[in-house]
Each structure stands twice: as structure tokens, then as C-alpha cells.
Design an enzyme around this catalytic site. Sequence first.
Site, PDB file in Angstrom:
ATOM      1  CD  GLU A  63     -11.347   4.389   3.806  1.00  0.00           C
ATOM      2  OE1 GLU A  63     -11.175   3.507   3.055  1.00  0.00           O
ATOM      3  OE2 GLU A  63     -12.522   4.847   3.556  1.00  0.00           O
TER       4      GLU A  63
ATOM      5  CG  ASP B 198      -6.890  -2.486   3.536  1.00  0.00           C
ATOM      6  OD1 ASP B 198      -6.134  -1.812   4.047  1.00  0.00           O
ATOM      7  OD2 ASP B 198      -6.716  -2.250   2.345  1.00  0.00           O
TER       8      ASP B 198
ATOM      9  CG  LEU C 259     -12.445   8.229  -6.704  1.00  0.00           C
ATOM     10  CD1 LEU C 259     -13.177   8.761  -8.119  1.00  0.00           C
ATOM     11  CD2 LEU C 259     -13.486   7.850  -5.635  1.00  0.00           C
TER      12      LEU C 259
ATOM     13  CB  SER D 258      -6.682   5.848 -10.497  1.00  0.00           C
ATOM     14  OG  SER D 258      -5.492   6.346  -9.805  1.00  0.00           O
ATOM     15  CB  SER D 259      -2.681   2.737  -8.887  1.00  0.00           C
ATOM     16  OG  SER D 259      -3.211   2.760  -7.295  1.00  0.00           O
TER      17      SER D 259
ATOM     18  CD  GLU E 120      -0.639   0.124  -5.481  1.00  0.00           C
ATOM     19  OE1 GLU E 120      -1.725  -0.543  -6.034  1.00  0.00           O
ATOM     20  OE2 GLU E 120      -0.731   1.359  -4.973  1.00  0.00           O
TER      21      GLU E 120
ATOM     22  CG  ASP F 146      -7.770   0.552  -2.943  1.00  0.00           C
ATOM     23  OD1 ASP F 146      -8.602   0.453  -1.956  1.00  0.00           O
ATOM     24  OD2 ASP F 146      -6.864   1.285  -2.981  1.00  0.00           O
TER      25      ASP F 146
ATOM     26  CE1 TYR G  42      -3.068   3.345   3.005  1.00  0.00           C
ATOM     27  CE2 TYR G  42      -1.185   1.976   3.223  1.00  0.00           C
ATOM     28  CZ  TYR G  42      -2.384   2.303   3.076  1.00  0.00           C
ATOM     29  OH  TYR G  42      -3.254   0.940   2.753  1.00  0.00           O
TER      30      TYR G  42
HETATM   31  C1  GLA Z   1      -5.905   3.145   0.217  1.00  0.00           C
HETATM   32  C2  GLA Z   1      -5.192   1.629   0.259  1.00  0.00           C
HETATM   33  C3  GLA Z   1      -6.075   0.593   0.715  1.00  0.00           C
HETATM   34  C4  GLA Z   1      -6.687   1.012   1.917  1.00  0.00           C
HETATM   35  C5  GLA Z   1      -7.310   2.477   2.077  1.00  0.00           C
HETATM   36  C6  GLA Z   1      -7.596   2.810   3.422  1.00  0.00           C
HETATM   37  O1  GLA Z   1      -6.904   3.006  -0.710  1.00  0.00           O
HETATM   38  O2  GLA Z   1      -4.853   1.099  -1.088  1.00  0.00           O
HETATM   39  O3  GLA Z   1      -5.419  -0.677   0.780  1.00  0.00           O
HETATM   40  O4  GLA Z   1      -5.757   0.737   3.148  1.00  0.00           O
HETATM   41  O5  GLA Z   1      -6.297   3.182   1.423  1.00  0.00           O
HETATM   42  O6  GLA Z   1      -8.529   2.327   3.801  1.00  0.00           O
END
Ligand code: GLA
Length: 394
Positions: A38, A41, A130, A132-133, A165, A177, A229
Amino acid sequence: MNTPHESAVLVAEEFVALYGREPEGVWQAPGRINLIGEHTDYNDGFVLPVALPHAARVAVARRDDGRVRVHSSQGDGVVVEFTVDSMAPGSVEGWAAYPAGALWVLREEGHAVPGIDLHLDSEVPFGAGLSSSAALQCAVLLACDELLGLGIERPRLARLAQRAENDYVGAPVGVMDQTASLCCTEGAALFLDTRDMSQRQVPLDLAAGGLVLLVVDTRVEHGHADGAYRHRRAGCERSADLLGVKALRDVDVEAADGAALDALLARLPEEELRRLTRHVVTENARVLAAERLLAAGELRALGPVLTAGHASQRDDFAISCPQSDTAVDTALAHGALGARQTGGGFGGCVIVLTEPVRVAGISAAIEAAYAAEDGWNAPAFFTATPAPGARRLG
Ligand code: GLA
């Protein structure tokens, strides 16, 4: 849930009712859970997501007048209209920014994007962590790629979805994602190196291992376009600069434990940067450990890795919340092998690795724990089986 085929028929029928003509095809792209990895990325690190059976579907037909019409079953009933030529970041807002961003990025890449009618329907819950976008954007991107014969490789499509995005919607997310939605395969987790997009499918047969992944929706909505974030991402990038590496991925994962890591962290001037860095470095090590365990078929041993990942998100990265901490603690107290919040954080979903016989007890205990708190939404539950990535349905 309907079968994908039944859903495709429904989406196509709704398209006909809306636009008075047949779609040229229906595509779907799934949401995901992330087993571990988590906030690694956007640090060029490793992730290990799994596609869900829940998907976004899109029925599509081209137009020859350069106009775009978009409708979503989850929207407010309005058909959003704009022209291909007028698309620019900020020109379309709300849910329609996701499909609009997908078209925009293809045009930015130099592809001739025609007018198009789109009808979207998604069973990936919004705001539940999850993806969705990403599911919406990947469904539209794959549909355009195949309909227009662009032949873009999936990892590249994932990068385009990420750019849409980042630059169109304005959320500074990484590439996990989108890659999960486009590249996952049934029955496997996807091990992805986000630096070079190299990947491998790691078989994940939970049933054979006598296990199940229970997903607990904390019903605390989260968002990515918001400051928390972005703030953490900026902190990670500052730490990398201060440590003289391109990205935190470049910190040796062997340093993930003990004195070597402490010595490295001591070079950072602020406690917050030390905590962010410790999370990313140890989390990358956990992804590598988890991948090794899965490859060796040692599914039960994955549990403590997941739980350690949650502690790191809670104590170092500071992205858990009372509801996700409670779900994790309650699951562990009722015999789960491991549990952690999955996704961007601040709510969303918790995944619990456990034996099937314990699911009812764990769910009931989490429900009771939530009910005992003032103002907490009731949690929702489902079990996850690794589903296929994005594809054409009809
Ligand atoms: C969201 C972001 C991902 C990643 C996660 C955390 O889902 O869209 O790119 O950074 O948070 O792991």
C-alpha cells in the site's frame, strides 16, 4: 450478482432504451483488492492486487459528429454531453470526468477519437477503496482500444488510465488500480513492479488452502483527490530526495529490519518523514515476502504479513481509522490468520484471511463492535475470489 453475460445483455438493453440504437459492443473492467503493497506504487515499488468479480461495464457505439454522450446507471439520470474537441482537464466534472478523462488521454496520445455514445453500469461500490474509478476508466479505455483497433498493450493502457486520473480528474494516484483492473487473471494475484511494469501472475487458490478472504466494507468513505493522499505522496518524494535516491523503492529492502533501517532513517530531519519512509521500505519487503509465500503455497503464513502491513499503515503511514482498526482487531481476536485495511486508506475496506468456518463469527463480532459505537455505519461483508481482468463481453 448477475453473471457477466446477463449483465452485458442488460447494459446493452439499457443502451438501446437511452440512445435508440444498438451498441457496437460491451466491455467490463473489475475493481480490486490489494493483498499487500500500500502506497508503494507511486514510490516505484511492488504491489500484489487481486481483481474482484465486481466490475464496471460499458456499452459503446461510435458517432460521426464528434459529440460524446455519457450516461451512468449510478448517476443522476442525466446524459452528459460534450464534444471531443472541447475536452480539457476540468471541462467535465463528477462521475463523467472518469470516462471523459479516458477519451481525453487517448486524444492527447495522438489517436483520432471519434464521437461516441457510452452507457456505464458498475457494481463496484463507490468510495469503498475497491477502485471503482479505475474500473470505469479501464472499461472505457479498453473498449476504445479494441473498437478503434489501436492495439495498445495493457500495461501501457494502465499508464494512460493513470495519466487520465492524474491530469484530467486531478487525483495524484499511482498505477496499481489500473494495472490490476487490466492485467489481473482469474485465480491469481498480480505481482507488479510499478517501476518497469514487469509483472507475473501468482496462483492464489484460497479454497485449496482451506481459506477465504473476507472483505469488510467499513462504510467510511475515502477519497484520493483530497489533501491527505497528496501530502503523504509529497512526503515520500521529499524523503527520497533527501536520501539521494530516485524513489523510496531504491532503499535496499534488506534494510527493512533493524539497525540498517534505523541508520538510514536517522538521516531524515523530521519524524513524519522517518515514519513515511519506514512504511514504504518495510511494505516493499512485505510484498516480496508475501509473493514468496504464495509461490510456495504457504497461504496461512500470509496472515502475519497482512497484519504487520496494517500496523505499519496505522502507526507509521497514519492512514487507518477507528473503523478499520476495529475490524482488524476484532477479526484477529476471533481467530483470523491476518487482516489489514486495503486500498488508499482512511476507511474503505479491510481484508481478512481466515478459515471459512470462522466467517460468520468474525462478521457477527465486527457488526456488534460497530453497533456499540455512536454514529458508525453498519459494515458490509463479502468474500473475494480472484476474478479475471478487463475484457469484452459481447
Ligand atoms: C489508491 C491509489 C493507488 C495506490 C493506493 C494505495 O488506491 O489509486 O494508486 O496508491 O491508493 O496503495
